[in-house]
Structures are given as structure tokens and as C-alpha cells.
Design an enzyme around this catalytic site. Structure first.
Site, PDB file in Angstrom:
ATOM      1  N   LYS A  97       0.866  -1.177   0.000  1.00 25.29           N
ATOM      2  CA  LYS A  97       0.000   0.000   0.000  1.00 25.29           C
ATOM      3  C   LYS A  97       0.899   1.221   0.000  1.00 25.29           C
ATOM      4  CE  LYS A  97      -3.101   2.705   2.910  1.00 25.29           C
ATOM      5  NZ  LYS A  97      -3.761   2.813   4.215  1.00 25.29           N
ATOM      6  N   GLY A 158      -7.845   8.345  10.100  1.00 29.46           N
ATOM      7  CA  GLY A 158      -7.966   8.307  11.548  1.00 29.46           C
ATOM      8  C   GLY A 158      -9.031   9.191  12.144  1.00 29.46           C
ATOM      9  N   ALA A 184      -9.610   4.948   4.554  1.00 29.76           N
ATOM     10  CA  ALA A 184      -9.409   6.073   5.476  1.00 29.76           C
ATOM     11  C   ALA A 184     -10.696   6.854   5.730  1.00 29.76           C
ATOM     12  CB  ALA A 184      -8.329   7.034   4.997  1.00 29.76           C
ATOM     13  N   GLY A 185     -10.960   7.077   7.014  1.00 33.52           N
ATOM     14  CA  GLY A 185     -12.026   7.967   7.440  1.00 33.52           C
ATOM     15  C   GLY A 185     -13.341   7.310   7.770  1.00 33.52           C
ATOM     16  N   ASN A 206      -9.266   0.940  10.002  1.00 30.63           N
ATOM     17  CA  ASN A 206      -8.529   0.506  11.186  1.00 30.63           C
ATOM     18  C   ASN A 206      -9.047   1.203  12.442  1.00 30.63           C
ATOM     19  OD1 ASN A 206      -5.930  -0.766  12.436  1.00 30.63           O
ATOM     20  ND2 ASN A 206      -5.858   1.386  13.036  1.00 30.63           N
TER      21      ASN A 206
END
Length: 255
Positions: A97, A158, A184-185, A206
Site C-alpha cells: 500500500k 484516523g 481512510a475515514g 482501522n
């Protein structure tokens, strides 16, 4: 027939990719893997320490998982390429990635440097999954450079702020002929379902799991949301109209 996701020479049953950061303890990772049903997991090379024994994060990742090392910390294409080569040499496989980030406030990807890194690594046989700001011209360049998929952000990494770039991601899904993986997000299972309903090939997240009060329960919730969103997309969502349309005839039946 089962809806497999084919990517980088692999056939995946799950369209949920997860990460390894921010957990209260690394020993949670295999439990999260089991609850989420994920088959692909990201890991930052700088967190891999072969001499750490049981403290090495790799020791907590089930051997059945496809590793997706990321180039976290890279500020240029050359740094990203160096990290990817080190990851492969360390036995982490040839998936990578690409993260090239110069902005330290919002952690937004440097799209031009990401394209350069993708071109170099794809030429070396890597399965390249570039993290990028959702821009059609950049996505086309990444595809032409050899990317196996493009990974546009839903909102800054995040933040758990959701699909703030929804319309731009929709353009990529409509126009690209390679998988679009929203990365992401995403903070809520409903947002993961929404991304899948739009036609995203997969989602990667995550923070939403790792920072939940119950990470295992949240992992299961995201597992089900991704499946539901994919099923809705395959089934064909009903049309959206401006005025009410009755489900039953409105003519009176007593006359």
C-alpha cells in the site's frame, strides 16, 4: 454463486480489509481478524521487528492473512520504493500500500509522488495499492502506471468522519476499470455499507474498530455491513424519485 474478489492474483471471500494500529494490545489482532472475517491486513514496516519475538507485531497476525505492508512515513516516491523493497526482503510479500504524505496536519496523500512510486514498484512486480486523494486524472495515471486498484480516502485518515468525498469516489467507481477500495475515514458500519452500495470493490479501515469500546463487536458489525452493502449493490438499488409514489393504488375501493 459466491461473490469472490479477485485482486493481485488472489481470490478473496471478504471485501473488508483491516489494519493493525491503535489496539490496546497486539494480542487482540487475531481475535479481530476472526470477528471481521477479513483476509487482508495492513502493517507498517517500521512496526515490524524480527528480533522482538512475541512482541513483534507479525507474530500476532494469522498466517492465513494476506499482508499489505504500507509505506507509512515516506515523503517521496523514492522513500516509498525503498520501504516497499525492504518489506519484500523481510518476507512480507509483494503486496504494498503506497502512502506518500508530506502534509503533517491532515495527512493527505501526495498524488504526483504516489504515481511515481506506483510506476516504479509495478515495474518491479509489486501488487501496488496506492492511497490517494480522489481525483479522476490521478486515478487514470495510477491505473496506467500499473496499480492493481486505487484507494481513495473517504475523509482524513484516523478521523472517523465518514464519506466526505462521496461524490468524487462515485466518479472513480463509475469511470475506472480497476477496483476502487475506499480507504481512510470510515467510522461507522453504515458508512462502510454505503461505500459498498455505491459499487466500491472493498473498504479498508482501522481506527473505527481499534478505538471502539468493543473492538470485536465492531469488527463483526463492519463484517456484516460490508456484506450487506455489497449484496445491495449486486441486487440493484431502487430508483430515487422526487415525489411520492404509492405502493398500492390510491383509488377508493368502497365505491
Amino acid at each position: 454463486m459466491h461473490d469472490f474478489f479477485r485482486l493481485g492474483g488472489k481470490e478473496l471471500s471478504s471485501r473488508l480489509f483491516i489494519g493493525t494500529g491503535k489496539y490496546s494490545r497486539n494480542s487482540l489482532i487475531p481475535e479481530v481478524v476472526a470477528s471481521s472475517g477479513a483476509e487482508v491486513i495492513t502493517v507498517a514496516l517500521r512496526r515490524v521487528d524480527p528480533e522482538a519475538g512475541q512482541d513483534n507485531i507479525i507474530s500476532h497476525i494469522p498466517s492465513t492473512m494476506t499482508l499489505l505492508p504500507n509505506t507509512s512515513g515516506a515523503r517521496t516516491a523514492e522513500e516509498a520504493v525503498r520501504i516497499a523493497r525492504l518489506a519484500r526482503a523481510a518476507g512480507l510479500g509483494n503486496w504494498v500500500k503506497i502512502e506518500v504524505i508530506n502534509d503533517q496536519k491532515y495527512l493527505l496523500p501526495d498524488n504526483p509522488e504516489t504515481v511515481r512510486a506506483t510506476e516504479m514498484l509495478a515495474a518491479e512486480g509489486f501488487v501496488v495499492l496506492p492511497y490517494m486523494s480522489p481525483d479522476l486524472s490521478t486515478a487514470v495515471r495510477l491505473r496506467d502506471a500499473g496499480a492493481a486498484a486505487v484507494m481513495p480516502l473517504g475523509s482524513p485518515i484516523g478521523t472517523n468522519r465518514g464519506l466526505r468525498t462521496k461524490e468524487l469516489i462515485g466518479i472513480l467507481i463509475e469511470e475506472m476499470n480497476i477496483p476502487v477500495i475506499v480507504d481512510a475515514g470510515i467510522g461507522r458500519p453504515s458508512e462502510a455499507a454505503e461505500a459498498m452500495e455505491m459499487g466500491a470493490a472493498a473498504v479498508l479501515l482501522n481506527t473505527a474498530i481499534a478505538t471502539a469500546r468493543d473492538p470485536l463487536g465492531m469488527a463483526a458489525a463492519f463484517r456484516d455491513a460490508v456484506r450487506a452493502g455489497r449484496q445491495a449493490y449486486l441486487s440493484g438499488l431502487g430508483p430515487v424519485v422526487e415525489t411520492a409514489v404509492a405502493s398500492s393504488p390510491l383509488t377508493g375501493f368502497l365505491e
